[in-house]
Design an enzyme around this catalytic site. Structure first.
Site, short mmCIF file in Angstrom:
data_model
loop_
_atom_site.label_atom_id
_atom_site.label_comp_id
_atom_site.label_asym_id
_atom_site.label_seq_id
_atom_site.Cartn_x
_atom_site.Cartn_y
_atom_site.Cartn_z
CE LYS A 128 -0.50 -0.71 4.96
NZ LYS A 128 -0.03 -2.10 4.93
CG ASP A 163 -2.29 0.86 7.45
OD1 ASP A 163 -1.52 0.08 6.86
OD2 ASP A 163 -3.52 0.65 7.54
CE LYS A 173 -4.45 -0.70 4.83
NZ LYS A 173 -4.88 -1.34 6.09
N GLY A 201 -3.71 -9.58 8.77
CA GLY A 201 -3.33 -10.93 9.21
C GLY A 201 -2.82 -11.76 8.06
#
Length: 430
Positions: free
Chosen positions: A107, A203, A207, A306
């Site tokens: 990303k 983060d 995105k 994850g």
């Protein structure tokens, strides 16, 4: 008819996600081959620490020379899960130059230089897929790039970081403070030892840049995204939210202006009504709410991070890219034909919740209301509580430009009767 020569895959990175990709490629090899129409073979794995034991990955496939791996010439697809801008960018472009398509979960790189990667892929006639870069296992990029390609998307709003959602959920449901909730997230493995990228919104901002670019067919870079973290959210903010029938989430919001001539992208904590679908997203889950002209309102929900969820998205892209490879075709590339400008945060119009510490004496409310009026910000509701000469004044506004609100707050801070501005939070989703 299945092709007998296997498609060769190079894996860059074998951490939490990479090791899961390698495991699934091995254990589901027959199924993947049937779905693709040819076997897929893990041809090499580039790592930084070759001595680390990696279950299920043959030692002879391990290499520290990622450049040599992507330059081999017999590699069909490079899967990049090392993260960061460099050396990932150089390795991806080198892969294109030497005949490989690329699947990435990066990303940060896509938000910073997606245009450069798209250009390199197009120059060499190769694929660039990156479903895993946003929202983990949730199918989101492909619906935006393909399923909704014939529609006009006006807004994308969502929870795209599981760590921050876990923390805010715990603060909401248990009454925990920020640090206590962060400690629990760290203990459970949701938060990194250094959680800055998550809790300060970096983060989510990366995105948001990716989502805005796809949704609005224009180039949006990380630097275009307004960002606020959620470290200053307090129990008092949650108490105020509950009194309004709201909760607090860290949201990524990408919008097309009402006149359609510009877009905005932002990340910040916000109050949203409990009736909104995003309000019920709990724990470390992600959800993205899309508003399109023809399709209406859509919500995508699921685990956003994850090893296994992210690997699922990577493998989905791998299957698609391999199918394209067999058919000597490529999937969708960059769509930036609108070339819309990205407006500043000051032009964003929304509602606000402002909490002030003020002197408890006659005339204070009138002074505060005058400041709001002078800056063109209309007040919706006011709540005041006071004791022993001190008072708390909570003002909820009607919709107003962010620049007008900023000017209002600066003026309020100069009033002798205002001891301090305790919190400012936007109200979304209404």
């Amino acid at each position: 008819m299945m092709r007998t020569r296997p498609l060769k895959v190079a894996l860059l990175g074998c951490g939490v996600v990479g090791s899961e990709v390698a495991r699934i490629m091995t254990t589901h090899a027959d199924d993947l081959a049937a779905r693709i129409g040819a076997p897929v073979e893990l041809a090499g794995v580039a790592v930084r620490r070759p001595d680390k034991v990696r279950a299920g990955v043959p030692a002879e496939l391990i290499t520290t020379d990622a450049t040599a791996l992507v330059k081999r010439g017999d590699i069909d697809v490079v899967v990049e899960v090392i993260g960061g801008v460099e050396p990932a960018r150089t390795l991806i472009k080198t892969a294109f130059e030497h005949g490989a398509s690329v699947v990435s979960a990066n990303k940060a790189l896509l938000a910073q230089d997606g245009a450069g990667l798209y250009a390199a892929a197009e120059e060499h006639g190769k694929d660039l897929y990156y479903e895993a870069a946003v929202a983990g296992a949730i199918p989101l990029i492909r619906p935006l790039r393909e399923s909704l390609a014939g529609d006009k998307i006006n807004r994308v709003m969502g929870i795209v970081n599981g760590t921050t959602n876990f923390i805010l959920d715990k603060m909401d449901t248990t009454g925990a403070g920020y640090q206590e909730a962060l400690d629990e997230a760290t203990a459970l493995g949701y938060a990194e030892a250094d959680p800055t990228a998550d809790v300060e919104g970096y983060d989510a901002a990366a995105k948001a840049a990716i989502l805005a670019g796809i949704a609005f067919h224009t180039r949006v870079r990380l630097d275009d995204v307004y960002r606020e973290g959620m470290t200053e959210v307090t129990a008092a903010d949650f108490a105020s939210a509950k009194r309004m029938g709201c909760t607090i989430k860290l949201l990524a919001i990408c919008e097309r202006a009402a006149d359609g001539e510009s877009v905005t992208a932002r990340v910040h904590p916000a109050m949203i009504p409990l009736s909104h679908p995003l309000a019920s997203v709990r724990e470390a889950y992600n959800a993205v709410f899309v508003e399109a002209e023809a399709a209406g309102r859509l919500m995508f929900y699921g685990p956003g991070a994850g090893g296994s969820p992210t690997a699922s998205a990577v493998l989905g892209d791998l299957v698609a890219v391999c199918r394209n490879r067999l058919n000597e075709a490529t999937g969708p590339g960059e769509s930036a034909y609108t070339q819309l400008p990205v407006s500043s945060m000051g032009e964003v119009v929304t509602r606000y919740h402002i909490s002030l510490d003020v002197a408890d004496k006659p005339g204070v409310l009138a002074q505060v209301a005058t400041v709001f009026a002078e800056h063109g910000v209309s007040i919706d509701t006011v709540r005041q509580t006071g004791k022993d000469g001190e008072a708390s004044l909570v003002v909820v506004t009607h919709r107003a430009p962010d620049a007008a609100l900023s000017g209002t707050v600066e003026a309020l801070r100069k009033l002798d009767t205002v001891r301090g501005v305790a919190s400012i939070m936007r109200v979304e989703g209404e």
